[in-house]
Design an enzyme around this catalytic site. Structure first.
Site, PDB file in Angstrom:
ATOM      1  N   TYR A 143      18.002  -0.387 -12.165  1.00  0.00           N
ATOM      2  CA  TYR A 143      17.623   0.931 -12.681  1.00  0.00           C
ATOM      3  C   TYR A 143      17.478   1.906 -11.511  1.00  0.00           C
ATOM      4  CZ  TYR A 143      16.568  -1.425 -17.083  1.00  0.00           C
ATOM      5  OH  TYR A 143      16.656  -2.165 -18.248  1.00  0.00           O
ATOM      6  N   SER A 144      18.057   3.089 -11.673  1.00  0.00           N
ATOM      7  CA  SER A 144      17.901   4.129 -10.656  1.00  0.00           C
ATOM      8  C   SER A 144      16.437   4.557 -10.579  1.00  0.00           C
ATOM      9  CB  SER A 144      18.766   5.352 -11.000  1.00  0.00           C
ATOM     10  OG  SER A 144      20.136   5.019 -11.003  1.00  0.00           O
ATOM     11  N   CYS A 320      25.660  10.904 -12.200  1.00  0.00           N
ATOM     12  CA  CYS A 320      25.008   9.684 -12.662  1.00  0.00           C
ATOM     13  C   CYS A 320      24.899   9.716 -14.181  1.00  0.00           C
ATOM     14  CB  CYS A 320      23.620   9.547 -12.027  1.00  0.00           C
ATOM     15  SG  CYS A 320      22.821   7.956 -12.361  1.00  0.00           S
ATOM     16  N   GLU A 360      27.772   7.328  -9.686  1.00  0.00           N
ATOM     17  CA  GLU A 360      27.137   6.099 -10.194  1.00  0.00           C
ATOM     18  C   GLU A 360      27.152   6.199 -11.705  1.00  0.00           C
ATOM     19  OE1 GLU A 360      22.713   4.985  -9.765  1.00  0.00           O
ATOM     20  OE2 GLU A 360      23.695   3.983  -8.072  1.00  0.00           O
ATOM     21  N   TYR A 362      28.215   4.352 -15.713  1.00  0.00           N
ATOM     22  CA  TYR A 362      28.197   3.062 -16.416  1.00  0.00           C
ATOM     23  C   TYR A 362      28.778   3.230 -17.808  1.00  0.00           C
ATOM     24  CZ  TYR A 362      23.806   5.504 -17.345  1.00  0.00           C
ATOM     25  OH  TYR A 362      22.865   6.462 -17.619  1.00  0.00           O
TER      26      TYR A 362
END
Length: 362
Positions: A143-144, A320, A360, A362
């Site tokens: 987790y960021s 992100c 970054e 996902y």
């Protein structure tokens, strides 16, 4: 020389919660200036006065050489690993999306006692309690980090996350709950949390205090940018004062899904010339063509301005969140770059090489 950190965070919730802190730490002075000037003059030789003509060159200060963030001193990675994680305590856990939002997002703060030293832009791993279907410990989930290195309490003793509860229906019509996200969203203050890391150097924030930092986030992808923005606008340092432009684009489905809007409003009040924020609320907003307002749709409204910024060598882009948004941004920039005779994809490769394009997703 001492510095004082003063900040307050108000996290919207069905059960409102607020945090405030005040802390002082000392940071050594690290800036030195050295300047010399030459003057022309007359000289006496053998009883005669002659004029000496000298060429005096005044040079602008040498441009600071960029230091790769991946080589930056003091960045810790993988201090704690899955077999020997750090065990922290949950100090706070509060829902920060509205009750009518499509899905729940929670803001949580864990104690670290200063044992998990991280930088803005890094991530930590979390290992959920219990065993998987094979009787083995659950695998970690990354987790960021959503807090600055000082943490939400300003004492470098905590780490914060922004986590969306994962719940979906599979092809068989069964409701499936994500193991780690539900573990985290259900945590009660005082509960133990197994933490690994910190990890990652891709998303470290630029050190240049005069940089233009463009941040593109969808949903919980806001986490690393909250850490950037707290350092830029809520904290004070002797060796760092942000004087550049921080421009945040945040995409969410509904206004009740907006994350940390009160904090961003306070930042705008504190630094109206240094902070901009634009929201893309896809289910409630549309552009002049009637298209849903996704993050790339909002950016298209500023395409010319963004392209001009991207031509500068002190502009840094951070992305992100959901993978799909990068293609939408490529579509916007391709035609603008072509107009200047530039191949956008090649230009983007150069930006990545210079660490000015950081992704970054996902």
């Amino acid at each position: 020389m001492a510095m004082t950190v003063n900040a307050a965070v108000s996290l919207p919730s069905s059960k409102p919660s607020s945090l405030s802190f005040k802390n002082s730490i000392s940071i050594p002075e690290r800036i030195n200036f050295n300047k010399s000037i030459l003057y022309p003059r007359n000289a006496r030789v053998g009883g005669n006065v002659i004029s000496i003509r000298a060429q005096v060159t005044t040079e602008a200060p040498a441009k600071a050489e960029k230091i790769s963030k991946k080589d930056e001193e003091g960045v810790v990675v993988n201090k704690f690993k899955p077999k020997e994680p750090y065990v922290g305590k949950c100090l706070l856990n509060t829902k920060i999306t509205g009750d009518d939002a499509p899905g729940e997002t929670w803001h949580m703060v864990f104690s670290t006692e200063g044992e998990v030293p991280y930088r803005e832009g890094q991530s930590i791993g979390v290992i959920a309690d219990g065993l998987d279907k094979n009787g083995k410990p659950h695998k970690l989930r990354l987790y960021s980090i959503a807090s600055s290195a000082l943490g939400d309490f300003g004492n470098s003793q905590t780490v914060s996350l922004c986590v969306k509860r994962l719940v979906y229906t599979n092809e068989q019509g069964e409701i499936v709950k994500g193991v780690c996200s539900n573990f985290l969203c259900d945590l009660k203050p005082g509960a133990d949390v197994k933490i690994t890391g910190p990890v990652g150097k891709e998303m470290l924030m630029p050190k240049d205090p005069n940089a233009t930092v463009i941040m593109l986030a969808t949903g919980t992808g806001i986490a690393p940018f909250r850490s950037f923005l707290w350092k830029m606008f809520f904290e004070k340092y002797d060796d760092y004062k942000f004087n550049g432009l921080a421009w945040l684009f945040l995409g969410v489905p509904t206004s009740s899904s907006l994350l940390y809007p009160e904090e961003f409003e306070k930042m705008k009040e504190k630094a109206p010339n240094n902070f901009r924020v634009d929201y893309a609320i896809s289910r409630e907003q549309s552009n002049e063509k009637g298209e849903k307002m996704y993050i790339q749709t909002r950016m298209a409204q500023y395409a010319e301005e963004l392209w001009e910024l991207l031509k500068k060598d002190n502009t840094y882009v951070y992305m992100c969140g959901l993978k799909g948004m990068e293609k939408g941004i490529d579509d916007i920039m391709t035609s603008l770059a072509a107009r200047d005779g530039i191949d956008w994809l090649e230009y983007k490769r150069q930006l990545k090489k210079a660490e000015q394009w950081n992704v970054e997703v996902y």
